[in-house]
Motif scaffolding. Structure first.
Motif, mmCIF file in Angstrom:
data_model
loop_
_atom_site.group_PDB
_atom_site.id
_atom_site.type_symbol
_atom_site.label_atom_id
_atom_site.label_comp_id
_atom_site.label_asym_id
_atom_site.label_seq_id
_atom_site.Cartn_x
_atom_site.Cartn_y
_atom_site.Cartn_z
ATOM 1 N N GLN A 49 36.799 12.023 19.005
ATOM 2 C CA GLN A 49 38.301 12.730 18.927
ATOM 3 C C GLN A 49 37.390 13.783 17.660
ATOM 4 O OE1 GLN A 49 41.323 12.418 17.014
ATOM 5 N NE2 GLN A 49 42.449 13.576 18.388
ATOM 6 N N GLU A 98 35.999 11.600 15.744
ATOM 7 C CA GLU A 98 36.669 10.050 14.861
ATOM 8 C C GLU A 98 35.763 8.905 15.489
ATOM 9 O OE1 GLU A 98 40.099 9.711 13.148
ATOM 10 O OE2 GLU A 98 39.963 7.108 12.897
ATOM 11 N N MET A 146 38.408 3.025 18.945
ATOM 12 C CA MET A 146 38.219 1.574 19.923
ATOM 13 C C MET A 146 39.005 1.994 21.181
ATOM 14 S SD MET A 146 36.881 -1.840 19.065
ATOM 15 C CE MET A 146 36.286 -1.792 17.852
ATOM 16 N N ARG A 147 38.159 1.449 22.460
ATOM 17 C CA ARG A 147 39.334 1.170 23.759
ATOM 18 C C ARG A 147 39.089 0.259 23.885
ATOM 19 N NH1 ARG A 147 41.896 4.245 21.354
ATOM 20 N NH2 ARG A 147 42.374 6.635 21.576
ATOM 21 N N PRO A 202 44.402 0.553 21.172
ATOM 22 C CA PRO A 202 44.520 0.035 19.847
ATOM 23 C C PRO A 202 45.750 -1.194 19.020
ATOM 24 C CG PRO A 202 43.309 2.109 19.466
ATOM 25 C CD PRO A 202 43.674 2.408 20.941
ATOM 26 N N ASN A 205 36.445 3.822 11.693
ATOM 27 C CA ASN A 205 37.483 3.087 11.146
ATOM 28 C C ASN A 205 37.100 1.211 10.534
ATOM 29 O OD1 ASN A 205 40.087 4.285 11.695
ATOM 30 N ND2 ASN A 205 39.508 4.325 13.600
ATOM 31 N N ASP A 233 42.047 7.116 5.406
ATOM 32 C CA ASP A 233 43.192 6.858 6.302
ATOM 33 C C ASP A 233 44.466 7.007 6.236
ATOM 34 O OD1 ASP A 233 43.345 7.008 9.210
ATOM 35 O OD2 ASP A 233 42.257 5.758 10.127
ATOM 36 N N ASP A 234 45.567 8.036 6.889
ATOM 37 C CA ASP A 234 46.403 7.251 7.294
ATOM 38 C C ASP A 234 47.067 7.303 5.804
ATOM 39 O OD1 ASP A 234 46.326 6.684 9.317
ATOM 40 O OD2 ASP A 234 46.585 4.673 8.789
ATOM 41 N N ARG A 255 49.446 11.583 10.375
ATOM 42 C CA ARG A 255 50.825 12.317 11.652
ATOM 43 C C ARG A 255 51.927 12.195 11.212
ATOM 44 N NH1 ARG A 255 52.755 12.569 16.337
ATOM 45 N NH2 ARG A 255 53.055 10.899 16.797
ATOM 46 N N GLU A 279 45.664 15.105 9.794
ATOM 47 C CA GLU A 279 45.766 14.366 11.246
ATOM 48 C C GLU A 279 46.481 14.554 12.379
ATOM 49 O OE1 GLU A 279 44.015 10.210 11.108
ATOM 50 O OE2 GLU A 279 45.635 9.724 9.930
ATOM 51 N N GLY A 280 46.378 14.850 13.626
ATOM 52 C CA GLY A 280 47.916 14.650 14.989
ATOM 53 C C GLY A 280 48.663 15.743 14.640
ATOM 54 N N GLU A 321 49.012 19.298 17.032
ATOM 55 C CA GLU A 321 49.734 19.517 17.786
ATOM 56 C C GLU A 321 49.404 20.419 18.402
ATOM 57 O OE1 GLU A 321 52.555 16.391 19.282
ATOM 58 O OE2 GLU A 321 51.220 14.766 19.024
ATOM 59 N N TYR A 342 45.554 16.763 19.313
ATOM 60 C CA TYR A 342 45.439 16.879 20.615
ATOM 61 C C TYR A 342 45.239 18.084 20.628
ATOM 62 C CZ TYR A 342 47.108 12.582 21.771
ATOM 63 O OH TYR A 342 47.701 10.740 21.470
ATOM 64 N N PRO A 400 40.954 12.139 22.017
ATOM 65 C CA PRO A 400 39.934 11.276 21.777
ATOM 66 C C PRO A 400 38.601 11.386 23.135
ATOM 67 C CG PRO A 400 41.962 10.561 21.093
ATOM 68 C CD PRO A 400 42.837 11.992 21.514
HETATM 69 P P1 C2E Z 1 43.956 6.182 12.642
HETATM 70 O O1 C2E Z 1 42.395 5.993 12.669
HETATM 71 O O2 C2E Z 1 44.631 6.710 12.301
HETATM 72 O O3 C2E Z 1 43.357 6.834 14.324
HETATM 73 C C1 C2E Z 1 43.925 8.081 14.467
HETATM 74 C C2 C2E Z 1 45.000 7.954 15.596
HETATM 75 O O4 C2E Z 1 45.685 9.359 16.025
HETATM 76 C C3 C2E Z 1 44.175 7.497 17.338
HETATM 77 O O5 C2E Z 1 44.866 6.397 17.422
HETATM 78 C C4 C2E Z 1 44.512 9.100 17.459
HETATM 79 O O6 C2E Z 1 43.826 8.558 19.164
HETATM 80 C C5 C2E Z 1 45.776 9.459 17.260
HETATM 81 N N1 C2E Z 1 45.561 10.739 17.525
HETATM 82 C C6 C2E Z 1 44.971 12.039 17.248
HETATM 83 N N2 C2E Z 1 45.549 13.347 17.186
HETATM 84 C C7 C2E Z 1 46.559 12.501 18.212
HETATM 85 C C8 C2E Z 1 47.616 13.937 18.152
HETATM 86 O O7 C2E Z 1 48.169 15.376 18.008
HETATM 87 N N3 C2E Z 1 49.262 13.084 18.060
HETATM 88 C C9 C2E Z 1 49.190 11.794 18.808
HETATM 89 N N4 C2E Z 1 50.089 11.565 18.996
HETATM 90 N N5 C2E Z 1 48.409 10.878 18.454
HETATM 91 C C10 C2E Z 1 46.762 11.456 18.233
HETATM 92 P P2 C2E Z 1 43.807 5.031 18.266
HETATM 93 O O8 C2E Z 1 42.886 5.821 19.107
HETATM 94 O O9 C2E Z 1 45.479 5.031 19.185
HETATM 95 O O10 C2E Z 1 44.207 4.593 17.161
HETATM 96 C C11 C2E Z 1 45.421 3.808 16.844
HETATM 97 C C12 C2E Z 1 44.832 2.901 15.635
HETATM 98 O O11 C2E Z 1 43.934 2.388 15.460
HETATM 99 C C13 C2E Z 1 44.004 4.091 14.616
HETATM 100 O O12 C2E Z 1 44.417 5.195 13.648
HETATM 101 C C14 C2E Z 1 43.573 3.392 13.555
HETATM 102 O O13 C2E Z 1 43.731 2.792 12.496
HETATM 103 C C15 C2E Z 1 42.676 1.632 14.379
HETATM 104 N N6 C2E Z 1 41.413 2.106 15.088
HETATM 105 C C16 C2E Z 1 41.045 2.954 16.459
HETATM 106 N N7 C2E Z 1 40.158 2.369 16.474
HETATM 107 C C17 C2E Z 1 39.295 1.755 15.029
HETATM 108 C C18 C2E Z 1 37.925 0.431 15.131
HETATM 109 O O14 C2E Z 1 37.208 1.177 16.042
HETATM 110 N N8 C2E Z 1 38.254 -0.240 14.149
HETATM 111 C C19 C2E Z 1 39.262 -0.382 13.238
HETATM 112 N N9 C2E Z 1 39.502 -1.251 12.786
HETATM 113 N N10 C2E Z 1 40.015 0.063 13.967
HETATM 114 C C20 C2E Z 1 40.444 1.415 15.494
#
Ligand code: C2E
Ligand code: MG
Ligand code: MG
Length: 381
Positions: free
Chosen positions: A134, A148, A151-152, A163, A207, A269-270, A293, A326-327, A329, A348, A353
């Motif tokens: 992303q 960033e 993972m999918r 994730p 991450n 993060d967060d 977000r 983050e986030g 939109e 977005y 992503p």
């Molecule tokens: P995160 O690191 O805080 O990643 C940001 C999340 O926000 C991502 O969700 C992303 O798709 C989502 N996002 C970004 N922009 C927007 C937006 O405008 N609106 C909305 N509603 N969402 C947005 P994702 O990809 O589902 O990942 C969720 C969490 O899973 C991540 O939060 C992270 O904590 C974890 N994650 C994802 N990939 C990995 C990885 O490779 N390793 C680890 N340890 N954790 C991961």
């Protein structure tokens, strides 16, 4: 020397391999009863018990052993090793120098996710995990500065598993170490390709889960990723949460210092959703805050969220930290943040992503700059 001693305690029909710096895996066919396990582990621990004499130094070592049993715990080798690793983690947590046999009851995910967990091991073998990227953009110009890595999991029948569903499971069964190491290495390699396409410097954010961060071998994994990709450490941002830092601050301090030696940057993060102890901003070498977000989504209407964002931006400015919102939109959110001096945004609005090839197309076309209203663009470009 340790390997030689360990090998002596095993039978010819057993297999033993060194799989990491100080980590061995032994496969012992026909050894599964409690008595047998007790006997073998007793021998292995005893083998390391007497000190090693090296260059006039006397060195004492001990070992922690994790055990998984075929076919009781799992039927395939990837899963067996991951479960043994989880059990070893517990042996360390509960006092070291002992053995622990894996038990699903203590470390397993919630009941309903058992089938998902089983499918994950299959997914590793089948290569169903992918990485999406992303864009993280400069707010005033919308030029992509980095990505960033997210993972999918593309499951053949369930489709894309998010994730939030699989990371917590991987975190409990130890698979996160394997997946995380792969993600880090692949992301570093990918950034090289992104930079080639963009013809400028970018950065990659990855991450790191709490368990990865705590893992003894994390620094080896990091070094391996940097060496393999020949990426310079400063191109890498490691995202950790406030919780990761607070579990064991003393350990965190050591690891973060080592990361800083490699010039990798640390992002929280967060930010704002965890412990929010501001003391750690002083204690640890942190470079980036990522505003969650939760504080962005109701902007610009929510006065409270606006106040929180302002406070974070102000804090970051004085502590010389970068901020990523983050986030994001909507244009309204973007305008609010840009107006308050937030330099980087991710959301977005400026890019979801996406698979690597789409990200490369975006870089090529400088897509995000072109999305700008023309009167603004005229002023910037
Ligand atoms: P995160 O690191 O805080 O990643 C940001 C999340 O926000 C991502 O969700 C992303 O798709 C989502 N996002 C970004 N922009 C927007 C937006 O405008 N609106 C909305 N509603 N969402 C947005 P994702 O990809 O589902 O990942 C969720 C969490 O899973 C991540 O939060 C992270 O904590 C974890 N994650 C994802 N990939 C990995 C990885 O490779 N390793 C680890 N340890 N954790 C991961
Ligand atoms: Mg993140
Ligand atoms: Mg986040």
């Amino acid at each position: 020397m340790a390997a030689a001693r360990l090998r002596k305690t095993l039978r010819d029909s057993d297999t033993m391999a060194r799989v990491g710096g100080d980590e061995f895996v032994a496969v012992l066919p026909g050894t599964f009863s409690d008595a047998q396990i007790k006997l073998v582990t007793g021998r292995l621990l005893a083998a390391l018990h007497s000190p090693f004499e090296i260059d006039n130094h006397t060195i004492y070592v001990s070992a922690s052993i994790g055990i998984s049993i075929y076919p009781l715990h799992a039927e395939d080798e990837v899963r067996l090793v991951a479960l043994a690793d989880a059990a070893m983690g517990r042996a360390k947590e509960t006092g070291k120098s002992r053995y622990v046999v894996y038990s699903a009851r203590q470390s397993g995910p919630p009941e309903h996710d058992i089938s998902l967990e089983a499918a994950m091991f299959q997914a590793v073998r089948e290569g169903e995990f992918l990485l999406y990227y992303q864009p993280i953009v400069d707010a005033p110009t919308r030029q992509i500065q980095g990505f960033e890595t997210l993972m999918r999991w593309k499951h053949p029948t369930l489709g894309m598993v998010p994730p939030v569903r699989f990371i917590p499971i991987a975190e409990t069964n130890g698979l996160i170490n394997l997946l995380g190491a792969w993600a880090l290495k692949a992301a570093c390699v990918q950034l090289k390709q992104f930079e080639e396409v963009a013809k400028r410097e970018l950065y990659i954010s990855v991450n790191i889960s709490p368990r990865q961060f705590r893992n003894d071998k994390f620094l080896d994994v990091l070094d391996d990723a940097l060496a393999f990709s020949s990426l310079s450490g400063e191109r890498l941002v490691l995202e950790i949460t406030e919780g990761t830092l607070m579990i064991d601050p003393v350990h965190a301090e050591t690891i973060l210092a080592k990361m800083a030696e490699r010039r990798a940057r640390i992002a929280i993060d967060d930010f704002g959703t965890g412990y929010s102890s501001l003391a750690y901003l002083k204690r640890f070498p942190i470079s980036v805050l990522k505003i969650d977000r939760a504080f962005i989504k109701d902007l610009p209407d929510s006065q409270k969220d606006g106040a929180i964002c302002n406070a974070v931006l102000d804090l970051a400015k004085h502590l010389d930290l970068s901020v990523v919102a983050e986030g994001v939109e909507t244009e309204e959110q973007m305008r609010f943040l840009d107006g308050r001096g937030c330099q980087y945004v991710q959301g977005y609005l400026t890019g979801k992503p996406m698979p690597a090839h789409v990200a490369m197309a975006a870089l090529k076309e400088n897509l995000y700059a072109e999305l700008l209203p023309s009167e603004l663009r005229a002023g910037i470009l």
